[in-house]
Design an enzyme around this catalytic site. Structure first.
Site, PDB file in Angstrom:
ATOM      1  N   GLU A  72       0.824  -1.209   0.000  1.00 23.71           N
ATOM      2  CA  GLU A  72       0.000   0.000   0.000  1.00 23.71           C
ATOM      3  C   GLU A  72       0.858   1.260   0.000  1.00 23.71           C
ATOM      4  O   GLU A  72       0.535   2.240  -0.680  1.00 23.71           O
ATOM      5  CB  GLU A  72      -0.953  -0.003   1.198  1.00 23.71           C
ATOM      6  CG  GLU A  72      -2.073  -1.019   1.097  1.00 23.71           C
ATOM      7  CD  GLU A  72      -2.981  -0.783  -0.106  1.00 23.71           C
ATOM      8  OE1 GLU A  72      -3.087   0.380  -0.551  1.00 23.71           O
ATOM      9  OE2 GLU A  72      -3.559  -1.751  -0.600  1.00 23.71           O
ATOM     10  N   TYR A 115      -6.544   6.248   4.626  1.00 26.70           N
ATOM     11  CA  TYR A 115      -6.680   5.290   3.534  1.00 26.70           C
ATOM     12  C   TYR A 115      -5.871   4.030   3.816  1.00 26.70           C
ATOM     13  O   TYR A 115      -6.381   2.906   3.685  1.00 26.70           O
ATOM     14  CB  TYR A 115      -6.227   5.883   2.187  1.00 26.70           C
ATOM     15  CG  TYR A 115      -5.991   4.764   1.201  1.00 26.70           C
ATOM     16  CD1 TYR A 115      -7.075   4.114   0.613  1.00 26.70           C
ATOM     17  CD2 TYR A 115      -4.708   4.282   0.944  1.00 26.70           C
ATOM     18  CE1 TYR A 115      -6.875   3.024  -0.225  1.00 26.70           C
ATOM     19  CE2 TYR A 115      -4.504   3.204   0.114  1.00 26.70           C
ATOM     20  CZ  TYR A 115      -5.595   2.577  -0.472  1.00 26.70           C
ATOM     21  OH  TYR A 115      -5.395   1.493  -1.283  1.00 26.70           O
ATOM     22  N   ASP A 145      -9.543   5.073  -2.176  1.00 32.42           N
ATOM     23  CA  ASP A 145      -8.452   5.638  -2.958  1.00 32.42           C
ATOM     24  C   ASP A 145      -9.042   6.371  -4.158  1.00 32.42           C
ATOM     25  O   ASP A 145     -10.271   6.484  -4.301  1.00 32.42           O
ATOM     26  CB  ASP A 145      -7.459   4.561  -3.377  1.00 32.42           C
ATOM     27  CG  ASP A 145      -7.955   3.692  -4.527  1.00 32.42           C
ATOM     28  OD1 ASP A 145      -9.192   3.633  -4.759  1.00 32.42           O
ATOM     29  OD2 ASP A 145      -7.125   3.072  -5.209  1.00 32.42           O
TER      30      ASP A 145
END
Length: 299
Positions: free
Chosen positions: A36, A119, A137
């Site tokens: 990520e 996020y 996102d």
């Protein structure tokens, strides 16, 4: 009852999901977090080989925490925004110091990690722990903006109403919610793209308000113009970092001036990189020669 978008998107994902190493069941929560962080503003095609090499070298937080920072920055190579590499190592050290090297399993604890924002915490909850969360996102936001709001692109800044609307779509149970988060993100990456959406193959085109309204143009286009790359400080920073990554020895400013010819820009870039902790200036005695500062990657 699930939201009408959920079943067709999940069905589509079952056939079209990319085979990515961080989606494999054997991938650890740490591996998901690394993916990520790497995927922020960097395409999958560049991240995949870097992620595989990174995880082979530093498979646990403890491994990364103990690594020399210079090695970490060299391994980051050309993924861009190298401060992400520093934050990832800071996160690894925090995990070792405060969590025995184990990834937390609650969103609040994830948010307390260095460099982990809303996020990333939500993504780790969904993709690493299989838990319900609201993963937003740019891909997910775009899909929901088009299908639910009828706009080409979402507002540049995430708002509370947008977050609430997204949460209302997420399925109630953990497993389906986690799969939905992956599926809608994949739809945005492969079909509902920003510049060339493939509405003819979209599984929810018949439910899409944007399509029904004739695909109106982006109302926020004037706020999304990107700065050119050539000649920018970002390009200059990249050149300085490349010079240091590829050298086994400290690099004089005069050598870096060959790539960044504007002295004012070079000074500004070097000062910024020092302030960010990405490079370290060395004190050198130039009693018998012209002053030529020397820099290296942090140890």
């Amino acid at each position: 009852m699930p939201h009408p978008l959920v079943p067709p998107v999940l069905d589509w994902f079952g056939t079209h999901a990319r085979d990515l190493p961080w989606r494999e069941p054997r991938c650890t929560p740490w591996g998901v977090l690394v993916s990520e962080v790497m995927l922020q503003q960097t395409p999958v095609v560049r991240v995949r080989p870097a992620w595989e090499a990174w995880m082979a070298r530093w498979p646990t937080p403890a491994d990364l925490a103990a690594a020399p920072t210079a090695d970490v920055l060299r391994a980051w190579d050309r993924l861009g925004y190298p401060r992400r590499a520093l934050r990832l190592q800071q996160c690894a050290r925090h995990l070792v110091d405060h969590h025995d090297g184990v990834m937390p399993t609650t969103e609040d604890a994830l948010l307390a990690l260095p460099g982990v924002g809303a996020y990333t915490a939500a993504a780790v909850m969904a993709f690493a722990h299989g838990r319900r969360s609201v993963v937003l996102d740019t891909n997910v936001r775009r899909v929901l903006a088009r299908t639910l709001d009828g706009v080409a692109l979402p507002h540049p800044t995430l708002t509370r109403p947008e977050h609430a609307r997204a949460e209302a779509v997420v399925p109630a149970d953990d497993a389906t919610a986690a799969r939905w988060s992956a599926a809608v993100m994949e739809l945005g990456a492969l079909v509902c793209t920003a510049r060339s959406p493939r509405c003819d193959v979209c599984p929810v085109a018949d439910l899409c308000r944007w399509v029904a309204d004739g695909r109106p143009v982006d109302a926020h286009a004037h706020r999304r113009r990107r700065q050119g790359w050539a000649g920018t400080d970002r390009q200059a920073r990249g050149r300085v970092m490349r010079a240091l990554r590829t050298s086994d020895h400290p690099v004089p400013r005069s050598v870096m001036a060959a790539d960044v010819t504007d002295p004012g820009q070079l000074g500004r870039v070097l000062d910024g990189l020092v302030a960010d902790g990405l490079i370290t200036p060395l004190v050198v005695d130039h009693a018998h020669g012209e002053d030529d500062p020397v820099y290296r990657l942090p140890s």
